[in-house]
Design a protein around this motif. Structure first.
Motif, PDB file in Angstrom:
ATOM      1  N   THR A 145       1.209  -1.332   0.196  1.00  0.00           N
ATOM      2  CA  THR A 145       0.452  -0.120  -0.473  1.00  0.00           C
ATOM      3  C   THR A 145       0.557   1.039   0.288  1.00  0.00           C
ATOM      4  O   THR A 145       1.295   1.058   0.081  1.00  0.00           O
ATOM      5  CB  THR A 145      -0.953   0.147   1.434  1.00  0.00           C
ATOM      6  OG1 THR A 145      -0.014  -0.159   2.784  1.00  0.00           O
ATOM      7  CG2 THR A 145      -1.908  -1.259   1.115  1.00  0.00           C
ATOM      8  N   TYR A 146       0.540   2.583  -0.204  1.00  0.00           N
ATOM      9  CA  TYR A 146       1.130   3.709  -0.542  1.00  0.00           C
ATOM     10  C   TYR A 146       2.048   3.409  -1.116  1.00  0.00           C
ATOM     11  O   TYR A 146       3.608   3.783  -0.656  1.00  0.00           O
ATOM     12  CB  TYR A 146       1.411   4.189   0.837  1.00  0.00           C
ATOM     13  CG  TYR A 146      -0.111   4.402   1.598  1.00  0.00           C
ATOM     14  CD1 TYR A 146      -1.226   5.493   1.388  1.00  0.00           C
ATOM     15  CD2 TYR A 146      -0.477   3.435   2.893  1.00  0.00           C
ATOM     16  CE1 TYR A 146      -1.820   5.494   2.323  1.00  0.00           C
ATOM     17  CE2 TYR A 146      -1.400   3.232   3.513  1.00  0.00           C
ATOM     18  CZ  TYR A 146      -2.537   4.566   3.241  1.00  0.00           C
ATOM     19  OH  TYR A 146      -3.407   4.424   3.867  1.00  0.00           O
ATOM     20  N   ARG A 163       7.152   2.278  -1.514  1.00  0.00           N
ATOM     21  CA  ARG A 163       6.232   2.314  -0.523  1.00  0.00           C
ATOM     22  C   ARG A 163       6.625   3.795   0.911  1.00  0.00           C
ATOM     23  O   ARG A 163       7.502   3.717   1.522  1.00  0.00           O
ATOM     24  CB  ARG A 163       5.266   1.343   0.229  1.00  0.00           C
ATOM     25  CG  ARG A 163       4.468   1.349   1.238  1.00  0.00           C
ATOM     26  CD  ARG A 163       4.431  -0.582   2.101  1.00  0.00           C
ATOM     27  NE  ARG A 163       3.275  -0.297   3.131  1.00  0.00           N
ATOM     28  CZ  ARG A 163       3.362   0.389   3.913  1.00  0.00           C
ATOM     29  NH1 ARG A 163       4.200  -0.062   4.939  1.00  0.00           N
ATOM     30  NH2 ARG A 163       2.582   0.695   4.864  1.00  0.00           N
ATOM     31  N   ASP A 164       5.600   4.386   0.666  1.00  0.00           N
ATOM     32  CA  ASP A 164       5.857   5.665   2.131  1.00  0.00           C
ATOM     33  C   ASP A 164       5.229   4.818   3.172  1.00  0.00           C
ATOM     34  O   ASP A 164       4.161   4.577   3.209  1.00  0.00           O
ATOM     35  CB  ASP A 164       4.909   6.667   1.622  1.00  0.00           C
ATOM     36  CG  ASP A 164       4.535   8.165   1.996  1.00  0.00           C
ATOM     37  OD1 ASP A 164       6.164   8.858   2.212  1.00  0.00           O
ATOM     38  OD2 ASP A 164       3.770   8.354   2.432  1.00  0.00           O
ATOM     39  N   VAL A 165       6.230   5.096   4.002  1.00  0.00           N
ATOM     40  CA  VAL A 165       5.352   5.406   5.441  1.00  0.00           C
ATOM     41  C   VAL A 165       6.491   6.496   5.820  1.00  0.00           C
ATOM     42  O   VAL A 165       6.918   7.398   5.799  1.00  0.00           O
ATOM     43  CB  VAL A 165       6.719   4.548   6.013  1.00  0.00           C
ATOM     44  CG1 VAL A 165       6.617   2.713   5.594  1.00  0.00           C
ATOM     45  CG2 VAL A 165       8.180   4.714   5.745  1.00  0.00           C
ATOM     46  N   GLU A 166       5.413   6.759   7.023  1.00  0.00           N
ATOM     47  CA  GLU A 166       6.127   7.928   8.210  1.00  0.00           C
ATOM     48  C   GLU A 166       6.800   7.990   8.264  1.00  0.00           C
ATOM     49  O   GLU A 166       8.054   7.494   8.575  1.00  0.00           O
ATOM     50  CB  GLU A 166       6.025   8.164   9.318  1.00  0.00           C
ATOM     51  CG  GLU A 166       3.631   7.932   9.425  1.00  0.00           C
ATOM     52  CD  GLU A 166       3.407   7.320   8.852  1.00  0.00           C
ATOM     53  OE1 GLU A 166       3.408   6.189   8.460  1.00  0.00           O
ATOM     54  OE2 GLU A 166       1.650   7.248   8.539  1.00  0.00           O
ATOM     55  N   GLY A 167       7.557  10.012   7.520  1.00  0.00           N
ATOM     56  CA  GLY A 167       9.370  10.254   7.476  1.00  0.00           C
ATOM     57  C   GLY A 167       9.573   9.642   6.688  1.00  0.00           C
ATOM     58  O   GLY A 167      11.379   9.823   7.299  1.00  0.00           O
ATOM     59  N   GLY A 168       8.910   8.589   6.113  1.00  0.00           N
ATOM     60  CA  GLY A 168      10.284   8.125   5.357  1.00  0.00           C
ATOM     61  C   GLY A 168       9.771   6.975   3.483  1.00  0.00           C
ATOM     62  O   GLY A 168       8.765   7.476   3.747  1.00  0.00           O
ATOM     63  N   TYR A 169      10.820   6.101   3.828  1.00  0.00           N
ATOM     64  CA  TYR A 169      10.184   5.041   2.406  1.00  0.00           C
ATOM     65  C   TYR A 169      10.627   3.992   2.785  1.00  0.00           C
ATOM     66  O   TYR A 169      11.770   3.133   3.605  1.00  0.00           O
ATOM     67  CB  TYR A 169      10.194   5.875   1.032  1.00  0.00           C
ATOM     68  CG  TYR A 169      12.024   5.444   0.884  1.00  0.00           C
ATOM     69  CD1 TYR A 169      12.290   4.392   0.221  1.00  0.00           C
ATOM     70  CD2 TYR A 169      12.645   6.585   0.681  1.00  0.00           C
ATOM     71  CE1 TYR A 169      13.714   4.543  -0.246  1.00  0.00           C
ATOM     72  CE2 TYR A 169      14.175   6.556   1.424  1.00  0.00           C
ATOM     73  CZ  TYR A 169      15.151   5.514   0.280  1.00  0.00           C
ATOM     74  OH  TYR A 169      15.655   5.705  -0.022  1.00  0.00           O
ATOM     75  N   GLU A 170       9.993   3.176   2.103  1.00  0.00           N
ATOM     76  CA  GLU A 170      10.348   1.386   2.175  1.00  0.00           C
ATOM     77  C   GLU A 170      10.667   1.019   0.965  1.00  0.00           C
ATOM     78  O   GLU A 170       9.949   1.535  -0.585  1.00  0.00           O
ATOM     79  CB  GLU A 170       9.501   0.062   2.777  1.00  0.00           C
ATOM     80  CG  GLU A 170       9.229   0.526   4.153  1.00  0.00           C
ATOM     81  CD  GLU A 170       8.494  -0.773   4.822  1.00  0.00           C
ATOM     82  OE1 GLU A 170       8.254  -0.562   5.688  1.00  0.00           O
ATOM     83  OE2 GLU A 170       7.543  -0.364   3.963  1.00  0.00           O
ATOM     84  N   ILE A 171      11.793   0.089   0.561  1.00  0.00           N
ATOM     85  CA  ILE A 171      11.710  -0.753  -0.684  1.00  0.00           C
ATOM     86  C   ILE A 171      11.451  -1.936  -0.248  1.00  0.00           C
ATOM     87  O   ILE A 171      12.044  -3.041  -0.025  1.00  0.00           O
ATOM     88  CB  ILE A 171      13.106  -0.464  -1.676  1.00  0.00           C
ATOM     89  CG1 ILE A 171      13.399   0.535  -1.593  1.00  0.00           C
ATOM     90  CG2 ILE A 171      12.873  -1.326  -2.913  1.00  0.00           C
ATOM     91  CD1 ILE A 171      12.833   1.570  -2.693  1.00  0.00           C
TER      92      ILE A 171
END
Lengths: 263, 348
Positions: A145-146, A163-171
């Motif tokens: 998601t996101y 993926r957008d997460v609070e304060g950053g991102y994940e691959i």
């Protein structure tokens, strides 16, 4: 290894946010007051799906669950470049909350042979964001998601997403088949081509599928299968504000000092 | 109605209020502590236990803190498979716990991760899930009443779930006060069986990069920027420095990539309640107003006199934000209305 992947995009017809009026007596949304439009985040989802096809081949099929009038959003999807479209329509769906809605779209994805199911992050009329993870849960698929960017690694049976997460991102690398909900504002939708537009409006006919066609019983969908109920609605009284216009920064500084928030 | 619905269950077989504690590499999202505070009252009203659900790796300290912040028990699923967060292993673990323990209520923070997780877990449980609640209550029959703004915040809808359990809700960050920590509080920590095997997972997090996790919900003063800034944050930042305020943003400014999403105020962002909220170049869409309406004093700076934000402001200046913001910052400093030597805030 996936050759010629089928990318299904879920789209929804929603009341136009800018035009919606509230019935002053009941406080409820007056749906008839607003024209129906394609849910704006779904336009990004269409772009994401078409870009995946551009990069990896295969076909893109737009799908919507709704009344026959929802065909309009499928025509838009085809005009943008989708290869095909399906309208999932049945009176049995009436009153569905997010649980049977995700079940229905999951069944549609299976019927259409989806390898990837792309959605917008949420719809503007209900703003729950629950349907994409719900579809993945019904199917037992991976989910992202996101998603802000997508990289098909279909040959290795994966889709890689930022993926957008609070304060950053994940691959995230997710196994196929996968449900992806794209972050709103991250995929610039391509304009519909004139030729495609004409085709969508005059020649194109979407596939029409009932609950039975996608393997669902009437009892599994609709209001009877919806765990949530609306218990009541209250109109929210607007917060009273001073609404005082001040001339310039100097006056504003004085007003803030008087109000006791600075100084 | 009872018993007529597809997949309905016996509600009496379910008890306790669970709060999902969202943790990433040891850091807990503040909304989890906010939920524990609110859920303590719900559990007391229902005469049931408050249970913290802690999933992660090496999370003993997090579990202990959950007890110190009000949980009667912490259920801990501790395993490397749970770090970092992924929807499929978390969802599978949760499914097993619901089948085993039968919670009546499950509350989850409305973060991107919380919404990802909640949407995944409500389906196998056939649970009713209400999104982005701003109020929670219990009715005379012990049903959870989850209230959420609808129709752009003009209406507060109450959602109930009679025949399905657990009754689930996500709650927006910043709505409730975080539960205080009491180091003397007693509670039980229980390690549960981990039902997930790494070989069965469907996804892999290759990289997780988290920098700016400023919590605007805790700020006393906020300067928020919108589309009117046109990507130039300098005037708003100067004003934020002068006021010792946190920088926040409308959805437009976040979507344009000017400000990180963790600083977004509004329906799809955070709910803030500072003493002072300065809206700079924000038009004032209902979705934005919904997130800042609890601010004590609202100031609007916008060059469009017809911008809806002025209806929701205590003081409005119709003017060019590129002039008004620096002038206000200077004036505040000159008049000694703010601490002129204050250390500038770190830039987001």
């Amino acid at each position: 290894m996936t050759t010629d992947p089928t990318i299904v995009v879920g789209v929804k017809q929603v009341p136009d946010d800018d035009e919606v009026r509230i019935d002053p007596d009941t406080g409820h949304l007056d749906r008839a007051s607003a024209p129906a439009v394609l849910n704006p985040p779904d336009r990004d989802a269409l772009e994401a799906a078409l870009s995946l096809r551009d990069a990896a081949g295969g076909t893109v099929v737009a799908v919507t669950m709704g009344p026959p009038t929802a065909t309009d959003v499928l025509e838009e999807a085809v005009a943008m470049g989708c290869d095909d479209a399906a309208l999932i329509t049945d009176r049995a769906f009436a009153g569905s909350d997010t649980w049977p809605t995700s079940l229905t779209l999951a069944a549609a994805a299976e019927s259409l042979g989806a390898d990837v199911f792309v959605c917008g992050e949420e719809t503007t009329d209900s703003s729950t964001g629950q349907v994409p993870p719900g579809i993945a849960a019904h199917l037992g698929w991976a989910q992202v998601t996101y998603a802000e960017a997508l990289e098909p690694e279909f040959d290795d049976g994966r889709l890689v997403a930022r993926r957008d997460v609070e304060g950053g991102y994940e691959i995230v690398a997710a196994d196929l088949p996968v449900v992806v909900a794209v972050a709103y504002g991250e995929f610039e939708p391509r304009p519909a081509g004139l030729h495609r537009k004409l085709y969508a409006e005059t020649e194109f006919e979407p596939l029409e599928l009932s609950a039975e066609d996608i393997g669902l019983d009437d009892g599994e969908v609709g209001i009877g299968a919806s765990p949530t109920e609306v218990g009541g609605m209250e109109t929210v009284e607007p917060v009273e504000r001073e609404r005082e216009t001040v001339e310039d920064a100097a006056e504003l500084a004085d007003a803030l000092a008087d109000a006791g928030v600075v100084g | 109605m009872s018993g007529e619905k597809a997949g309905a269950v016996d509600p009496d077989a379910y008890s306790d209020v669970w709060v999902f504690v969202e943790e990433h590499a040891g850091d807990v999202m503040t909304v989890s502590w906010e939920l524990l505070g609110e859920a303590r009252g719900l559990a007391d009203d229902l005469g049931e236990d408050l249970v913290a659900l802690v999933i992660g790796e090496d999370v003993d300290e997090v579990a202990r803190e959950a007890v110190e912040r009000g949980a009667d028990r912490a259920l801990v699923a501790d395993d490397p498979v749970f770090e970092p967060y992924r929807a499929d292993p978390y969802g599978e673990q949760f499914r097993a716990l619901v089948e085993d323990r039968h919670p009546a209520v499950v509350l989850i923070g409305g973060t991107h991760t919380g919404r990802d997780f909640a949407g995944r877990v409500a389906v196998p449980a056939h649970a009713g899930l209400t999104a982005d609640c701003t109020e929670l209550g219990v009715d005379d029959d012990g049903l959870l009443e989850a209230r959420r703004p609808a129709f752009g915040g003009n209406v507060l809808a109450t959602i109930v779930c009679e025949d399905h359990r657990p009754q689930m809700a996500t709650v927006r960050p910043g709505v409730f006060a975080a539960a205080d920590r009491d180091p003397d509080r007693d509670g039980e920590t229980e390690q549960v069986d981990v039902v997930v095997d790494e070989r069965d997972t469907l996804s892999e997090v290759r990289e997780r990069v988290v920098g700016d996790t400023a919590d605007i919900t805790e700020a006393d003063r906020i300067v928020a920027v919108g589309g009117g800034c046109d990507g130039d944050l300098a005037p708003a930042e100067e004003l934020a420095d002068a006021l010792d305020a946190e920088l926040a943003a409308s959805r437009k400014a976040v979507d344009e990539g000017w400000v990180d999403g963790s600083r977004q105020v509004g329906q799809t962002g955070k709910t803030v309640r500072p003493e002072l909220y300065v809206a700079v170049g924000i038009s004032g869409a209902v979705q934005h107003v919904e997130g800042m309406n609890d601010s004590e004093v609202v100031v609007a700076v916008n060059d469009d006199p017809n911008a809806p934000i002025f209806e929701h402001a205590d003081y409005g200046v119709v003017g060019d934000l590129f002039e008004v913001c620096p002038a206000l910052a200077e004036r505040l400093r000159e008049d000694g209305l703010v601490d002129a030597d204050a250390e500038p805030e770190a830039k987001p």
